[in-house]
Design a protein around this motif. Structure first.
Motif, PDB file in Angstrom:
ATOM      1  N   VAL A   1       0.849  -1.194   0.000  1.00 14.31           N
ATOM      2  CA  VAL A   1       0.000   0.000   0.000  1.00 14.31           C
ATOM      3  C   VAL A   1       0.881   1.239   0.000  1.00 14.31           C
ATOM      4  N   PHE A   2       0.563   2.181  -0.879  1.00 12.07           N
ATOM      5  CA  PHE A   2       1.200   3.494  -0.898  1.00 12.07           C
ATOM      6  C   PHE A   2       0.178   4.490  -0.369  1.00 12.07           C
ATOM      7  N   VAL A   3       0.572   5.287   0.638  1.00 14.27           N
ATOM      8  CA  VAL A   3      -0.335   6.298   1.183  1.00 14.27           C
ATOM      9  C   VAL A   3       0.273   7.673   0.958  1.00 14.27           C
ATOM     10  N   ASP A   4      -0.511   8.520   0.316  1.00 13.65           N
ATOM     11  CA  ASP A   4      -0.149   9.910   0.037  1.00 13.65           C
ATOM     12  C   ASP A   4      -0.892  10.788   1.041  1.00 13.65           C
ATOM     13  N   PHE A   5      -0.183  11.258   2.068  1.00 14.30           N
ATOM     14  CA  PHE A   5      -0.753  12.211   3.020  1.00 14.30           C
ATOM     15  C   PHE A   5      -0.555  13.586   2.414  1.00 14.30           C
ATOM     16  N   THR A   6      -1.637  14.256   2.074  1.00  4.83           N
ATOM     17  CA  THR A   6      -1.587  15.460   1.259  1.00  4.83           C
ATOM     18  C   THR A   6      -2.633  16.469   1.713  1.00  4.83           C
ATOM     19  N   ALA A   7      -2.600  17.644   1.117  1.00  2.00           N
ATOM     20  CA  ALA A   7      -3.622  18.672   1.337  1.00  2.00           C
ATOM     21  C   ALA A   7      -3.645  19.576   0.105  1.00  2.00           C
ATOM     22  N   SER A   8      -4.816  20.118  -0.198  1.00  3.10           N
ATOM     23  CA  SER A   8      -4.947  20.961  -1.393  1.00  3.10           C
ATOM     24  C   SER A   8      -4.109  22.231  -1.296  1.00  3.10           C
ATOM     25  N   TRP A   9      -3.854  22.723  -0.078  1.00  4.38           N
ATOM     26  CA  TRP A   9      -3.094  23.954   0.117  1.00  4.38           C
ATOM     27  C   TRP A   9      -1.588  23.708   0.239  1.00  4.38           C
ATOM     28  N   CYS A  10      -1.170  22.447   0.187  1.00  3.20           N
ATOM     29  CA  CYS A  10       0.254  22.095   0.335  1.00  3.20           C
ATOM     30  C   CYS A  10       0.942  22.168  -1.024  1.00  3.20           C
TER      31      CYS A  10
ATOM     32  N   THR B   1      -6.591  18.326   4.021  1.00  3.35           N
ATOM     33  CA  THR B   1      -6.967  19.699   3.692  1.00  3.35           C
ATOM     34  C   THR B   1      -7.723  20.359   4.841  1.00  3.35           C
ATOM     35  N   ASN B   2      -8.613  19.628   5.470  1.00  2.13           N
ATOM     36  CA  ASN B   2      -9.414  20.168   6.581  1.00  2.13           C
ATOM     37  C   ASN B   2      -8.927  19.702   7.946  1.00  2.13           C
ATOM     38  N   ARG B   3      -7.666  19.278   8.017  1.00  2.00           N
ATOM     39  CA  ARG B   3      -7.033  18.893   9.290  1.00  2.00           C
ATOM     40  C   ARG B   3      -7.796  17.793  10.027  1.00  2.00           C
ATOM     41  N   ASN B   4      -8.083  16.719   9.331  1.00  2.00           N
ATOM     42  CA  ASN B   4      -8.740  15.554   9.890  1.00  2.00           C
ATOM     43  C   ASN B   4      -7.962  15.021  11.101  1.00  2.00           C
ATOM     44  N   ALA B   5      -8.649  14.804  12.214  1.00  2.00           N
ATOM     45  CA  ALA B   5      -8.002  14.384  13.465  1.00  2.00           C
ATOM     46  C   ALA B   5      -7.351  13.009  13.348  1.00  2.00           C
ATOM     47  N   GLU B   6      -7.982  12.100  12.625  1.00  2.00           N
ATOM     48  CA  GLU B   6      -7.422  10.754  12.473  1.00  2.00           C
ATOM     49  C   GLU B   6      -6.124  10.794  11.665  1.00  2.00           C
ATOM     50  N   ILE B   7      -6.102  11.629  10.640  1.00  2.00           N
ATOM     51  CA  ILE B   7      -4.874  11.792   9.851  1.00  2.00           C
ATOM     52  C   ILE B   7      -3.803  12.476  10.698  1.00  2.00           C
ATOM     53  N   SER B   8      -4.183  13.481  11.477  1.00  2.00           N
ATOM     54  CA  SER B   8      -3.220  14.158  12.357  1.00  2.00           C
ATOM     55  C   SER B   8      -2.560  13.161  13.303  1.00  2.00           C
ATOM     56  N   LYS B   9      -3.345  12.277  13.858  1.00  2.00           N
ATOM     57  CA  LYS B   9      -2.827  11.265  14.791  1.00  2.00           C
ATOM     58  C   LYS B   9      -1.824  10.352  14.085  1.00  2.00           C
ATOM     59  N   THR B  10      -2.140   9.970  12.854  1.00  2.00           N
ATOM     60  CA  THR B  10      -1.228   9.111  12.099  1.00  2.00           C
ATOM     61  C   THR B  10       0.047   9.848  11.733  1.00  2.00           C
ATOM     62  N   LEU B  11      -0.080  11.108  11.306  1.00  2.00           N
ATOM     63  CA  LEU B  11       1.119  11.909  11.021  1.00  2.00           C
ATOM     64  C   LEU B  11       2.025  11.967  12.251  1.00  2.00           C
ATOM     65  N   GLU B  12       1.433  12.245  13.406  1.00  2.00           N
ATOM     66  CA  GLU B  12       2.201  12.316  14.659  1.00  2.00           C
ATOM     67  C   GLU B  12       2.869  10.996  14.982  1.00  2.00           C
ATOM     68  N   SER B  13       2.205   9.883  14.682  1.00  2.00           N
ATOM     69  CA  SER B  13       2.788   8.570  14.978  1.00  2.00           C
ATOM     70  C   SER B  13       4.050   8.313  14.149  1.00  2.00           C
ATOM     71  N   PHE B  14       4.202   9.046  13.040  1.00  2.00           N
ATOM     72  CA  PHE B  14       5.404   8.955  12.208  1.00  2.00           C
ATOM     73  C   PHE B  14       6.333  10.143  12.429  1.00  2.00           C
TER      74      PHE B  14
ATOM     75  N   ARG C   1       5.631  13.381  12.405  1.00  2.00           N
ATOM     76  CA  ARG C   1       5.368  14.504  11.526  1.00  2.00           C
ATOM     77  C   ARG C   1       4.294  15.413  12.110  1.00  2.00           C
ATOM     78  N   THR C   2       4.402  16.695  11.787  1.00  2.00           N
ATOM     79  CA  THR C   2       3.393  17.658  12.221  1.00  2.00           C
ATOM     80  C   THR C   2       2.582  18.180  11.041  1.00  2.00           C
ATOM     81  N   GLY C   3       2.921  17.728   9.841  1.00  2.00           N
ATOM     82  CA  GLY C   3       2.215  18.195   8.656  1.00  2.00           C
ATOM     83  C   GLY C   3       2.511  17.328   7.454  1.00  2.00           C
ATOM     84  N   VAL C   4       1.991  17.763   6.329  1.00  2.00           N
ATOM     85  CA  VAL C   4       2.159  17.047   5.072  1.00  2.00           C
ATOM     86  C   VAL C   4       3.197  17.761   4.200  1.00  2.00           C
TER      87      VAL C   4
END
Length: 142
Positions: free
Chosen positions: A18-27, A60-73, A75-78
């Motif tokens: 699986v490839f996961v692209d953690f992204t946001a429209s404003w990034c 894009t809308n700072r989803n809490a579940e994605i934030s938690k996953t970013l932090e687990s790696f 990271r503080t952002g995309v």
């Protein structure tokens, strides 16, 4: 497809990488990598040829579940790019998609060959063989 822990687990349960692209429209970096690398025909073809499930974690809308996953790696952002082996082991890829080994190989107009014993075995055979760095600004590049 949209990322969720359930979508990730479902693909892994099927024995797929699986490839996961953690992204946001404003990034800006995310959008640049999407246009320059992720949407390229050869990259999409490699994902299909190796049965890689491509998931998009839209922050894009700072989803809490994605934030938690970013932090687990750590990271503080995309952006964050993860490549999961079918056993669930995740590898963090560089934020600059141009630093990915298969992209560097194409820039030198080489075909990614089989890695030597000294080279890292990729989670997806053929997708991320690496050779000597060709891009000096990439992490770990000489």
């Amino acid at each position: 497809d949209a990322w969720s822990p359930a979508a990730l687990q479902a693909a892994l349960d099927e024995g797929r990488p699986v490839f996961v692209d953690f992204t946001a429209s404003w990034c800006v970096t995310c959008q640049t990598n999407k246009l320059a690398v992720l949407d390229r025909e050869n990259v999409q073809r490699a994902f299909k040829e190796h049965n890689v499930k491509f998931l998009i974690a839209d922050w894009t809308n700072r989803n809490a579940e994605i934030s938690k996953t970013l932090e687990s790696f750590g990271r503080t952002g995309v952006p964050l790019y993860l490549l999961y082996a079918p056993d669930g082991t995740a590898k963090i890829l560089p934020e600059e998609a141009g630093c990915w080994p298969e992209v560097r190989a194409e820039e030198r107009q080489e075909l990614p060959g089989e890695p030597t014993e000294e080279q890292e075995q990729p989670a997806v055979s053929g997708l991320s063989h690496h050779r000597e760095p060709a891009v000096g600004h990439c992490p770990g590049a000489a």
